[in-house]
Scaffold this motif. Structure first.
Motif, short mmCIF file in Angstrom:
data_model
loop_
_atom_site.label_atom_id
_atom_site.label_comp_id
_atom_site.label_asym_id
_atom_site.label_seq_id
_atom_site.Cartn_x
_atom_site.Cartn_y
_atom_site.Cartn_z
N PHE A 153 3.44 33.38 9.07
CA PHE A 153 3.58 32.44 7.96
C PHE A 153 5.02 31.96 7.76
N SER A 154 6.00 32.71 8.27
CA SER A 154 7.38 32.30 8.06
C SER A 154 7.71 31.00 8.78
N ALA A 155 6.84 30.58 9.70
CA ALA A 155 7.04 29.29 10.36
C ALA A 155 7.04 28.16 9.33
N TYR A 156 6.31 28.34 8.22
CA TYR A 156 6.28 27.33 7.17
C TYR A 156 7.58 27.34 6.34
N ASN A 157 8.25 28.48 6.31
CA ASN A 157 9.49 28.61 5.54
C ASN A 157 10.71 28.13 6.32
N GLU A 158 10.64 28.19 7.63
CA GLU A 158 11.81 27.98 8.48
C GLU A 158 12.52 26.63 8.28
N PRO A 159 11.80 25.52 8.04
CA PRO A 159 12.52 24.23 7.94
C PRO A 159 13.33 24.05 6.67
N HIS A 160 13.19 24.95 5.70
CA HIS A 160 13.75 24.73 4.37
C HIS A 160 14.98 25.60 4.15
N ARG A 161 16.06 24.96 3.74
CA ARG A 161 17.32 25.68 3.51
C ARG A 161 17.89 25.33 2.14
N HIS A 162 17.89 26.29 1.25
CA HIS A 162 18.40 26.13 -0.10
C HIS A 162 19.08 27.42 -0.54
N PHE A 163 19.66 27.42 -1.72
CA PHE A 163 20.20 28.65 -2.30
C PHE A 163 19.06 29.51 -2.81
N VAL A 164 19.07 30.77 -2.44
CA VAL A 164 18.05 31.73 -2.87
C VAL A 164 18.75 32.87 -3.60
N HIS A 165 18.37 33.10 -4.85
CA HIS A 165 18.94 34.21 -5.62
C HIS A 165 18.54 35.54 -4.99
N GLY A 166 17.28 35.67 -4.65
CA GLY A 166 16.82 36.83 -3.91
C GLY A 166 16.32 38.00 -4.73
N ASP A 167 16.59 38.00 -6.03
CA ASP A 167 16.13 39.11 -6.87
C ASP A 167 15.85 38.61 -8.29
N VAL A 168 15.17 37.48 -8.38
CA VAL A 168 14.88 36.88 -9.68
C VAL A 168 13.85 37.72 -10.42
N SER A 169 14.20 38.16 -11.60
CA SER A 169 13.27 38.98 -12.39
C SER A 169 13.73 38.98 -13.84
N PRO A 170 12.86 39.41 -14.77
CA PRO A 170 13.27 39.52 -16.17
C PRO A 170 14.36 40.56 -16.40
N TRP A 171 14.60 41.42 -15.40
CA TRP A 171 15.68 42.40 -15.50
C TRP A 171 17.02 41.78 -15.14
N ASN A 172 17.00 40.66 -14.43
CA ASN A 172 18.24 39.99 -14.01
C ASN A 172 18.46 38.68 -14.75
N MET A 173 17.85 38.57 -15.93
CA MET A 173 18.09 37.45 -16.82
C MET A 173 18.43 38.01 -18.20
N LEU A 174 19.40 37.38 -18.86
CA LEU A 174 19.80 37.80 -20.19
C LEU A 174 19.36 36.78 -21.21
N SER A 175 19.04 37.26 -22.41
CA SER A 175 18.51 36.38 -23.45
C SER A 175 19.00 36.83 -24.82
N ASP A 176 19.11 35.87 -25.74
CA ASP A 176 19.40 36.21 -27.13
C ASP A 176 18.12 36.24 -27.97
N GLY A 177 16.99 36.13 -27.30
CA GLY A 177 15.69 36.14 -27.97
C GLY A 177 15.07 34.77 -28.07
N SER A 178 15.90 33.73 -27.99
CA SER A 178 15.37 32.37 -28.09
C SER A 178 15.76 31.50 -26.89
N ARG A 179 16.81 31.92 -26.16
CA ARG A 179 17.24 31.15 -25.00
C ARG A 179 17.84 32.09 -23.96
N ILE A 180 17.85 31.63 -22.71
CA ILE A 180 18.45 32.39 -21.63
C ILE A 180 19.97 32.22 -21.69
#
Length: 304
Positions: free
Chosen positions: A190-217
């Motif tokens: 399936f990675s053949a479908y990913n190969e043509p695309h090149r962008h910035f990838v954070h690589g560990d996006v999760s609610p643990w790696n986002m900070l919030s004040d309760g109403s906004r990021i």
């Protein structure tokens, strides 16, 4: 093989690293919870708040200077890097401390209300202008990618012979070789479908790696920064939250912005196997048996 444990940092080492960059006057030095691989501490200096984190992994924070400048340039609230260095065998990085708490600690209603902003920030990260750089995979300190293609990155990422954190990963107790082989074969297909695309990838996006004040990021932190197909971040966020609606919400937001997503479903499958196989070996190494079983079931049912 025992589960991995983060390094223990002596107070003198923390004070020495801070003192090298700030001189005297640091106060309120205290550990911060969270982070699987880094030992993190908060401190204050001249009325401002900072974070210092330590890791025993090679080149742990080498790209944060570049990533911080890139993302902040595109309006993503990534912390500003203040200084980096070595403390014996440990790498450390000092960053401004962004106010807020981990998004995962917000209520379900607060998280739901901030979902559109999360999707918007993820899209902004993924479409940061990286046209002046080349290469795929791990981002080097100068902003270039480490590999000539996405496939080269994938093959290296899961190579049997590795050093450092993943040395001997195929022999981790609890990691089933036949399951790893099956997921890797599907990944390559399936990675053949990913190969043509090149962008910035954070690589560990999760609610643990986002900070919030309760109403906004208020901030996006950490990451396993790479160049590749941005749907890797979509897949990661879905895996980490367990919410399949993220796939459709990301697509809808992209379409509103006029961003085409060809082969979206197939690219997602490739991304799930990439992140999922990495998750399997991580959970096995950390001794997280329940998470391992959940990921195993998810991956093996993807293309059935």
């Amino acid at each position: 093989m025992t589960a991995y444990a983060k390094p223990t940092i002596e107070p003198a080492a923390i004070a020495s690293a801070i003192g090298y960059h700030f001189g005297e006057g640091a106060t309120d030095i205290a550990p911060v919870s969270g982070g699987n691989l880094s030992s993190v501490f908060a401190f204050r200096h001249n009325g401002k708040d900072y974070i210092i984190k330590f890791s025993d992994m090679e080149q742990a924070y080498a790209t944060e200077w570049y990533v911080s400048k890139l993302l902040r340039k595109h309006g993503v609230p990534f912390p500003r890097c203040i200084g980096q260095g070595q403390s014996g065998p440990l790498a450390y990085s000092i960053l401004e401390r962004i106010p807020g708490r981990n998004l995962v600690d917000c209520t379900a209603a607060e998280q739901a209300a901030q979902r559109p902003e999360v999707i918007g920030l993820l899209t902004a990260m993924n479409h940061a202008d990286v046209s002046e750089t080349a290469g795929f995979g791990w981002i080097k300190p100068d902003g270039g990618g480490t590999f000539p293609s996405w496939k080269d990155y994938v093959v290296s990422f899961f190579a049997k012979e590795q050093s450092g954190f993943w040395e001997g990963w195929r022999d981790i107790p609890g990691l089933e070789p036949d399951v790893a082989d099956e997921c890797y074969a599907r990944l390559l297909a399936f990675s053949a479908y990913n190969e043509p695309h090149r962008h910035f990838v954070h690589g560990d996006v999760s609610p643990w790696n986002m900070l919030s004040d309760g109403s906004r990021i208020t901030g996006i932190i950490d990451g396993n920064f790479a160049y590749g197909d941005f749907v890797v971040d979509v897949a990661t966020l879905r895996i980490m939250t367990g919410d399949a609606n993220i796939e459709t919400e990301y697509r809808a937001h992209s379409e509103k912005l006029g961003i085409a997503l060809p082969d979206y479903e197939e690219r997602l499958v490739g991304a799930y196997y990439f992140k999922g196989l990495d998750g399997l070996r991580f959970f096995a190494k950390m001794g997280r048996e329940n998470d391992y079983r959940h990921m195993r079931q998810f991956l093996l049912s993807l293309t059935n």
